[in-house]
Design a protein around this motif. Sequence first.
Motif, PDB file in Angstrom:
ATOM      1  N   THR A 196      39.718  23.019 -10.193  1.00 23.18           N
ATOM      2  CA  THR A 196      39.616  24.479 -10.137  1.00 23.18           C
ATOM      3  C   THR A 196      38.872  25.013 -11.355  1.00 23.18           C
ATOM      4  O   THR A 196      38.011  25.895 -11.244  1.00 23.18           O
ATOM      5  CB  THR A 196      41.015  25.115 -10.045  1.00 23.18           C
ATOM      6  N   GLU A 197      39.174  24.458 -12.523  1.00 24.29           N
ATOM      7  CA  GLU A 197      38.492  24.912 -13.737  1.00 24.29           C
ATOM      8  C   GLU A 197      36.995  24.567 -13.704  1.00 24.29           C
ATOM      9  O   GLU A 197      36.162  25.368 -14.139  1.00 24.29           O
ATOM     10  CB  GLU A 197      39.147  24.289 -14.965  1.00 24.29           C
ATOM     11  N   PHE A 198      36.650  23.384 -13.191  1.00 26.66           N
ATOM     12  CA  PHE A 198      35.228  23.050 -13.088  1.00 26.66           C
ATOM     13  C   PHE A 198      34.524  23.934 -12.066  1.00 26.66           C
ATOM     14  O   PHE A 198      33.339  24.257 -12.228  1.00 26.66           O
ATOM     15  CB  PHE A 198      35.042  21.564 -12.766  1.00 26.66           C
ATOM     16  N   ARG A 203      30.789  28.332 -11.196  1.00 25.07           N
ATOM     17  CA  ARG A 203      30.626  29.709 -10.692  1.00 25.07           C
ATOM     18  C   ARG A 203      30.058  30.612 -11.782  1.00 25.07           C
ATOM     19  O   ARG A 203      29.256  31.500 -11.518  1.00 25.07           O
ATOM     20  CB  ARG A 203      31.980  30.234 -10.218  1.00 25.07           C
ATOM     21  N   ARG A 204      30.461  30.378 -13.018  1.00 21.02           N
ATOM     22  CA  ARG A 204      29.937  31.147 -14.150  1.00 21.02           C
ATOM     23  C   ARG A 204      28.491  30.803 -14.454  1.00 21.02           C
ATOM     24  O   ARG A 204      27.700  31.673 -14.837  1.00 21.02           O
ATOM     25  CB  ARG A 204      30.779  30.867 -15.412  1.00 21.02           C
ATOM     26  N   HIS A 205      28.159  29.535 -14.311  1.00 24.54           N
ATOM     27  CA  HIS A 205      26.855  29.042 -14.759  1.00 24.54           C
ATOM     28  C   HIS A 205      26.087  28.440 -13.582  1.00 24.54           C
ATOM     29  O   HIS A 205      26.380  27.311 -13.158  1.00 24.54           O
ATOM     30  CB  HIS A 205      27.032  27.968 -15.835  1.00 24.54           C
ATOM     31  N   PRO A 206      25.084  29.116 -13.050  1.00 25.95           N
ATOM     32  CA  PRO A 206      24.300  28.540 -11.948  1.00 25.95           C
ATOM     33  C   PRO A 206      23.506  27.303 -12.355  1.00 25.95           C
ATOM     34  O   PRO A 206      22.966  26.605 -11.497  1.00 25.95           O
ATOM     35  CB  PRO A 206      23.366  29.688 -11.539  1.00 25.95           C
ATOM     36  N   THR A 207      23.453  27.020 -13.657  1.00 26.06           N
ATOM     37  CA  THR A 207      22.782  25.813 -14.156  1.00 26.06           C
ATOM     38  C   THR A 207      23.648  24.566 -14.038  1.00 26.06           C
ATOM     39  O   THR A 207      23.171  23.456 -14.286  1.00 26.06           O
ATOM     40  CB  THR A 207      22.418  26.006 -15.631  1.00 26.06           C
ATOM     41  N   VAL A 208      24.919  24.723 -13.679  1.00 24.25           N
ATOM     42  CA  VAL A 208      25.859  23.598 -13.603  1.00 24.25           C
ATOM     43  C   VAL A 208      26.011  23.154 -12.151  1.00 24.25           C
ATOM     44  O   VAL A 208      26.265  23.972 -11.261  1.00 24.25           O
ATOM     45  CB  VAL A 208      27.225  23.981 -14.186  1.00 24.25           C
ATOM     46  N   ALA A 229      40.239  23.595  -4.013  1.00 24.69           N
ATOM     47  CA  ALA A 229      39.414  24.730  -4.417  1.00 24.69           C
ATOM     48  C   ALA A 229      37.931  24.436  -4.219  1.00 24.69           C
ATOM     49  O   ALA A 229      37.179  25.257  -3.677  1.00 24.69           O
ATOM     50  CB  ALA A 229      39.695  25.099  -5.875  1.00 24.69           C
ATOM     51  N   LEU A 230      37.501  23.252  -4.652  1.00 25.97           N
ATOM     52  CA  LEU A 230      36.090  22.923  -4.538  1.00 25.97           C
ATOM     53  C   LEU A 230      35.674  22.745  -3.085  1.00 25.97           C
ATOM     54  O   LEU A 230      34.627  23.246  -2.665  1.00 25.97           O
ATOM     55  CB  LEU A 230      35.784  21.656  -5.336  1.00 25.97           C
ATOM     56  N   PHE A 231      36.484  22.043  -2.303  1.00 29.70           N
ATOM     57  CA  PHE A 231      36.122  21.852  -0.901  1.00 29.70           C
ATOM     58  C   PHE A 231      36.030  23.195  -0.185  1.00 29.70           C
ATOM     59  O   PHE A 231      35.145  23.393   0.656  1.00 29.70           O
ATOM     60  CB  PHE A 231      37.140  20.946  -0.207  1.00 29.70           C
ATOM     61  N   GLY A 232      36.902  24.123  -0.542  1.00 25.36           N
ATOM     62  CA  GLY A 232      36.858  25.451   0.065  1.00 25.36           C
ATOM     63  C   GLY A 232      35.639  26.254  -0.326  1.00 25.36           C
ATOM     64  O   GLY A 232      35.206  27.137   0.422  1.00 25.36           O
ATOM     65  N   ARG A 239      27.844  26.330  -2.530  1.00 21.59           N
ATOM     66  CA  ARG A 239      27.052  25.488  -1.628  1.00 21.59           C
ATOM     67  C   ARG A 239      25.798  24.943  -2.294  1.00 21.59           C
ATOM     68  O   ARG A 239      25.390  23.804  -2.038  1.00 21.59           O
ATOM     69  CB  ARG A 239      26.663  26.289  -0.381  1.00 21.59           C
ATOM     70  N   ASP A 240      25.181  25.736  -3.163  1.00 23.49           N
ATOM     71  CA  ASP A 240      23.917  25.336  -3.782  1.00 23.49           C
ATOM     72  C   ASP A 240      24.097  24.591  -5.098  1.00 23.49           C
ATOM     73  O   ASP A 240      23.119  24.307  -5.790  1.00 23.49           O
ATOM     74  CB  ASP A 240      23.037  26.566  -4.018  1.00 23.49           C
ATOM     75  N   GLN A 241      25.344  24.236  -5.450  1.00 23.66           N
ATOM     76  CA  GLN A 241      25.600  23.599  -6.741  1.00 23.66           C
ATOM     77  C   GLN A 241      26.393  22.295  -6.609  1.00 23.66           C
ATOM     78  O   GLN A 241      27.014  21.859  -7.572  1.00 23.66           O
ATOM     79  CB  GLN A 241      26.341  24.571  -7.666  1.00 23.66           C
ATOM     80  N   VAL A 242      26.346  21.680  -5.455  1.00 23.87           N
ATOM     81  CA  VAL A 242      27.034  20.402  -5.245  1.00 23.87           C
ATOM     82  C   VAL A 242      26.020  19.340  -4.846  1.00 23.87           C
ATOM     83  O   VAL A 242      25.015  19.632  -4.197  1.00 23.87           O
ATOM     84  CB  VAL A 242      28.146  20.524  -4.178  1.00 23.87           C
ATOM     85  N   LEU A 243      26.282  18.103  -5.254  1.00 25.24           N
ATOM     86  CA  LEU A 243      25.340  17.009  -5.053  1.00 25.24           C
ATOM     87  C   LEU A 243      26.056  15.812  -4.449  1.00 25.24           C
ATOM     88  O   LEU A 243      27.107  15.391  -4.954  1.00 25.24           O
ATOM     89  CB  LEU A 243      24.713  16.577  -6.386  1.00 25.24           C
ATOM     90  N   TYR A 244      25.468  15.250  -3.395  1.00 24.23           N
ATOM     91  CA  TYR A 244      25.938  13.963  -2.900  1.00 24.23           C
ATOM     92  C   TYR A 244      25.474  12.870  -3.853  1.00 24.23           C
ATOM     93  O   TYR A 244      24.304  12.791  -4.220  1.00 24.23           O
ATOM     94  CB  TYR A 244      25.386  13.672  -1.495  1.00 24.23           C
TER      95      TYR A 244
END
Length: 288
Positions: A196-198, A203-208, A229-232, A239-244
């Motif tokens: 949740t914290e990550f 969410r704060r930093h679009p660079t992360v 939290a993350l899966f939700g 959606r644009d900040q996760v990587l397989y």
Amino acid sequence: MTVVDARVRLPQHLRGNAEYRVPARQSESYDRVLGLTGKMNAGTLPALLAAMDAEGVGHAVMHAETEGGEAAPALNEAVARVVAEHPGRFSGVGTVDLDAPRPTRAARQTADVHAAGLLGVALQPAFFGLDIDDRLLYPVYSRAEELGLVVAVHTGVTYSRMHPMRHERPELLDQVACDFPDLKIVASHAGWPWVTEFCAVARRHPTVHLEFGGLAPKYVAKPGTGWDALFGMMPNVLRDQVLYGSDWPVIEPARALSEWRASGLPADALDALFAGNARRLFAIPDEK
């Protein structure tokens, strides 16, 4: 759609040490949970290419990460060689020497990574007794931001019984993102158990970006495992900040991709996870 694997390891046979060797207290839980030593020693480049071909993985980002005992320049050279010998199939992420870290050397090695045509730097601070925001790492972050390199940082649980988890807490990554607002950061392994914290950091930093290498996706999608939290957020605000990433040879692409496809994520979220986000982050050309 051609898949992009954002995280595979440099095969052991291409490293300076013919066998994966770390202290017993570092490897025992990794072997119990993930079978790491056996997988590292068995994984070869031909096997990786075959696994990619079988699962429609057109491109992979190979990381020269190290948990110690290997010289960064040699690892970087090996990754660069794989990239050069297999054009279009691999991009490379290098590393820097963190044992007895020296800031000037780390900055120079970061510049060398860029000069070699690699796209980023992989860091595993906890394995060297360093916090993510340790001042000794700031020359790496500064030079990487200046040169447009991605920095991939190990986050969350480490199964090494020699290295405490506290070095990789989310607030430490948040501090780096605050201090280097244009630095492109990948939180490798997506920070469990502080998920949740990550999510809040991303969410704060679009660079992360949050990357799932070395994890079984079926547990990410299973309620009550700590990933809720993350899966939700994967189909919407993140959606644009996760990587397989498979973290091959830790998780075979066949298993990881099958479990992601069975997770219930909508098609547009899977497209972003499997390829779109990695292509944008690492400037990988679209498939023809």
